[in-house]
Design an enzyme around this catalytic site. Structure first.
Site, PDB file in Angstrom:
ATOM      1  N   HIS A   1      -5.365   0.125   5.811  1.00 52.90           N
ATOM      2  CA  HIS A   1      -3.910   0.235   5.920  1.00 52.90           C
ATOM      3  C   HIS A   1      -3.436  -0.196   7.291  1.00 52.90           C
ATOM      4  CE1 HIS A   1      -4.488   2.368   2.185  1.00 52.90           C
ATOM      5  NE2 HIS A   1      -3.273   1.941   1.918  1.00 52.90           N
TER       6      HIS A   1
ATOM      7  N   CYS B   1       1.171  -5.748  -6.525  1.00 52.51           N
ATOM      8  CA  CYS B   1       1.714  -5.450  -5.189  1.00 52.51           C
ATOM      9  C   CYS B   1       0.626  -5.392  -4.120  1.00 52.51           C
ATOM     10  CB  CYS B   1       2.514  -4.157  -5.215  1.00 52.51           C
ATOM     11  SG  CYS B   1       1.532  -2.699  -5.626  1.00 52.51           S
TER      12      CYS B   1
ATOM     13  N   ASP C   1      -7.002  -1.769  -3.455  1.00 50.64           N
ATOM     14  CA  ASP C   1      -7.971  -0.760  -3.872  1.00 50.64           C
ATOM     15  C   ASP C   1      -8.815  -1.244  -5.052  1.00 50.64           C
ATOM     16  OD1 ASP C   1      -7.897   1.585  -2.224  1.00 50.64           O
ATOM     17  OD2 ASP C   1      -5.815   1.806  -2.846  1.00 50.64           O
TER      18      ASP C   1
ATOM     19  N   GLU D   1      -5.214   0.414  -9.892  1.00 51.95           N
ATOM     20  CA  GLU D   1      -5.993   0.136  -8.680  1.00 51.95           C
ATOM     21  C   GLU D   1      -7.384   0.749  -8.746  1.00 51.95           C
ATOM     22  OE1 GLU D   1      -3.892   1.560  -5.231  1.00 51.95           O
ATOM     23  OE2 GLU D   1      -3.228   3.381  -6.219  1.00 51.95           O
TER      24      GLU D   1
HETATM   25  C1  PEP Z   1      -3.218  -1.480  -3.296  1.00 48.51           C
HETATM   26  O1  PEP Z   1      -4.165  -0.698  -3.335  1.00 48.51           O
HETATM   27  O2  PEP Z   1      -3.304  -2.696  -3.592  1.00 48.51           O
HETATM   28  C2  PEP Z   1      -1.885  -1.025  -2.858  1.00 48.51           C
HETATM   29  C3  PEP Z   1      -0.834  -1.795  -2.932  1.00 48.51           C
HETATM   30  O3  PEP Z   1      -1.800   0.214  -2.312  1.00 48.51           O
HETATM   31  P1  PEP Z   1      -2.305   0.581  -0.835  1.00 48.51           P
HETATM   32  O4  PEP Z   1      -2.634  -0.694  -0.112  1.00 48.51           O
HETATM   33  O5  PEP Z   1      -1.202   1.338  -0.186  1.00 48.51           O
HETATM   34  O6  PEP Z   1      -3.510   1.412  -1.103  1.00 48.51           O
HETATM   35 MG    MG Z   2      -3.864   1.413  -3.169  1.00 48.50          MG
END
Ligand code: PEP
Ligand code: MG
Length: 585
Positions: free
Chosen positions: A204, A517, A470, A446
């Site tokens: 992140h 996303c 993920d 995910e």
């Molecule tokens: C993902 O896992 O692709 C996602 C968009 O969520 P995050 O990156 O916040 O885990």
């Molecule tokens: Mg995620």
């Protein structure tokens, strides 16, 4: 993968040292380095005057009192939010601070050895930590970490986090690791780049660095010994190269590359005024991933089609506390108002893994990404989930807000969450508070298990959203935050593509929309493949809107469909990489 826009500059860079690491966030930076090591090792040891002793003792007492107050607040908050056992760590920290022998040793060093207060704390905490870490007992060994941690906290209260940074101008931060909380609370404009020893490309912190447009690279072993604070570093985040004390020629070249990059960024931005349609006229919805009201306003300015992902945990992380219902309502309302009628998808809390409210994981799990994370926590804590649902519902008016549930691994979890949503709705109805009765609820795909049963999940919710960050990690068993395995983190692995295809088919069979996303959608090389796989909605960070839109506008649907077919049938990730024209597969 070649993401560098300045391949013409191929001369070998020269300087005191040329460091290579994993590219994390593209961009060029040239600035002095601030080497942020272990604060316990960086404290200036000063002999104080007898007349200064009382003042130093007062500073120490003030800092300890402040930290104790913070620990009390943290204990109460974590007990309330996560339960007493999760708050034990703060009690351990309080006990260390109250240990008479530790405190006496610190006071003695100030009074009798005339050592400045922060050095006295550092000295004692290092001594106790060393004794504990050589203990036979595992519990005691683990406490060494807590002793260092609390020592750092007291010193930071005396000095301020940045106080030992001698640089007042913008800098490149060189540190052992980049924590999400560091990026979340980072002073805008003060840090021009990150070079770290640990950390993968999809942590992140990495995503935040990219969305802030700050170049970053990781995986540079022994980095703290390779650069000195104040030395100029010229870095290229796209290539993962940092030149320490560059020669005049290399420095000038990096400065030129930086200007060229800014010009290219400016030119690329002109694509934002054009619609997101493929060459043959297929319309694609292009939305934004945001972490705050400010970013939502920026998304609106950039002409984004909506917010495809509001990471609510980031709102909590910036505030560094668990927000109550009203504070959440305000934050969500800000995003909704900014988007003026365009959809805003608010994801419920996704804490755990590498995201914590506060700086450390209070749980110390061995496998936090497989542990107590996200919806698993919320289903265990209905008070938190209900408060969040109420806040989101209150911020909704017909058709504006959508709820997104992260880390769903089964239909049971979805049903439990929907049950809680019904409860939250009833509570609001009883109080006569208006909200969108038909608010849409989506599920993040995910986890591989969710992709496998996407058809069944889609039947029981309103939309799906694929989180590839993920999904790749869990499919390939590659920690998204580890530099050691980052070369194995390949979103284009045929296994991942098969799961994406399965999720798309699952949504279609239930007649529900599906978006993507994860960071894959923000990587132009993947865009034709994803469109070919059937996706028609993407959500990317604001900084990636121009690149993704340009890639969409270059797509020819028939070619994309053939490409996707070939990619899904490919035997290896390298073969897919070759199809997509990625360097090194
Ligand atoms: C993902 O896992 O692709 C996602 C968009 O969520 P995050 O990156 O916040 O885990
Ligand atoms: Mg995620």
């Amino acid at each position: 993968m070649s993401v560098s826009s300045h391949d013409s500059e191929t001369r070998v860079p020269e300087g005191r040292a040329v460091l290579h690491g994993t590219p994390v966030s593209p961009g060029i930076a040239v600035a002095p380095a601030f080497v942020y090591g272990d604060i316990l090792d960086e404290i200036e040891v000063r002999t104080i005057d007898a007349s200064e002793v009382e003042g130093e003792l007062a500073r120490l007492h003030d800092a300890i009192a402040l930290v104790k107050k913070e620990l009390l607040r943290d204990t109460e908050q974590v007990t309330r939010e996560l339960g007493q056992d999760k708050a034990d760590i703060f009690l351990v920290h309080s006990m260390i601070l109250e240990d008479k022998s530790v405190l006496d040793a610190i006071l003695d060093a100030i009074r009798n050895d005339h050592v400045n207060a922060e050095a006295a704390v550092a000295q004692e905490m290092k001594r106790v930590a060393a004794v504990l870490s050589s203990a036979d007992d595992r519990y005691l060994r683990d406490r060494a970490y807590d002793v260092s941690d609390i020592g750092k906290r007291v010193i930071e209260r005396m000095l301020g986090v940045w106080a030992h940074c001698p640089l007042s101008q913008p800098m490149i931060l060189v540190s052992r690791e980049l924590r999400a909380s560091d990026t979340a609370s980072m002073e805008r404009g003060r840090i021009l780049g990150f070079v770290t020893e640990l950390g993968g490309t999809e942590s992140h912190a990495a995503i935040l660095a990219r969305s802030l447009g700050v170049p970053a690279m990781a995986g540079v072993e022994g980095i703290l010994d390779k650069v000195r604070t104040g030395e100029v570093v010229a870095m290229d985040g796209a290539l993962g190269v940092a030149v320490v004390a560059p020669s005049a020629d290399t420095r000038a070249r990096y400065e030129r590359m930086r200007e060229e990059e800014a010009r290219e960024r400016h030119e690329l931005a002109s694509v934002l005024e054009l619609p997101a349609v493929t060459r043959d006229g297929t319309e694609i919805a292009l939305m934004s991933n945001v972490a705050s009201g400010d970013e939502a306003r920026r998304a609106a300015e950039l002409g984004s089609d909506g917010i495809g992902l509001l990471r609510s945990e980031m709102v909590f992380m910036s505030a560094n506390l668990f927000l109550d219902e009203d504070a959440q309502f305000k934050a969500y309302r800000e995003a909704v108002e900014a988007m003026a009628g365009r959809p805003v998808t608010i994801r419920t809390l996704d804490v755990g893994g590498d995201k914590f409210v506060g700086t450390e994981n209070p749980l110390r799990e061995h496998n936090p990404n497989l542990g107590y994370r996200s919806t698993r926590v919320l289903l265990d804590r209905p008070d938190l989930l209900l408060a969040q649902f109420r806040a989101i519902l209150r911020a909704s008016s017909p058709g504006t807000v959508r709820i997104l549930l992260p880390m769903i691994s089964s239909v049971e979890e979805l049903r439990q969450a929907l049950g809680r949503l019904d409860e939250a709705k009833s509570e609001l109805r009883l109080k006569g508070i208006a909200f969108d009765e038909n608010i849409l609820v989506g599920v993040m795909i995910e986890i591989p298990s969710a992709a496998m049963v996407a058809d069944r999940l889609a039947k029981e919710c309103d939309f799906l959203s694929i989180g590839t960050n993920d999904l790749v990690q869990y499919t390939l068993a590659v920690d998204r935050g580890s530099s050691y395995v980052s070369r194995l983190y390949r979103p284009h692995d045929p296994s991942v593509l098969a799961l994406i295809a399965r999720a798309v088919e699952g949504a279609a069979s239930a007649g529900k929309p599906i978006s993507l996303c994860g960071e894959m959608a923000g990587t132009p090389a993947y865009v034709p493949l994803l469109i070919g796989l059937g996706l028609r909605e993407f959500s990317v960070s604001n900084g990636r809107l121009p690149g993704t839109k340009k890639a969409i506008r270059d797509v020819d649907l028939d070619t994309a469909i053939s490409l996707a077919k070939e990619a899904v049938a490919a035997i290896t990730a390298s073969a897919v990489g070759a199809l997509l024209g990625l360097d090194g597969g």
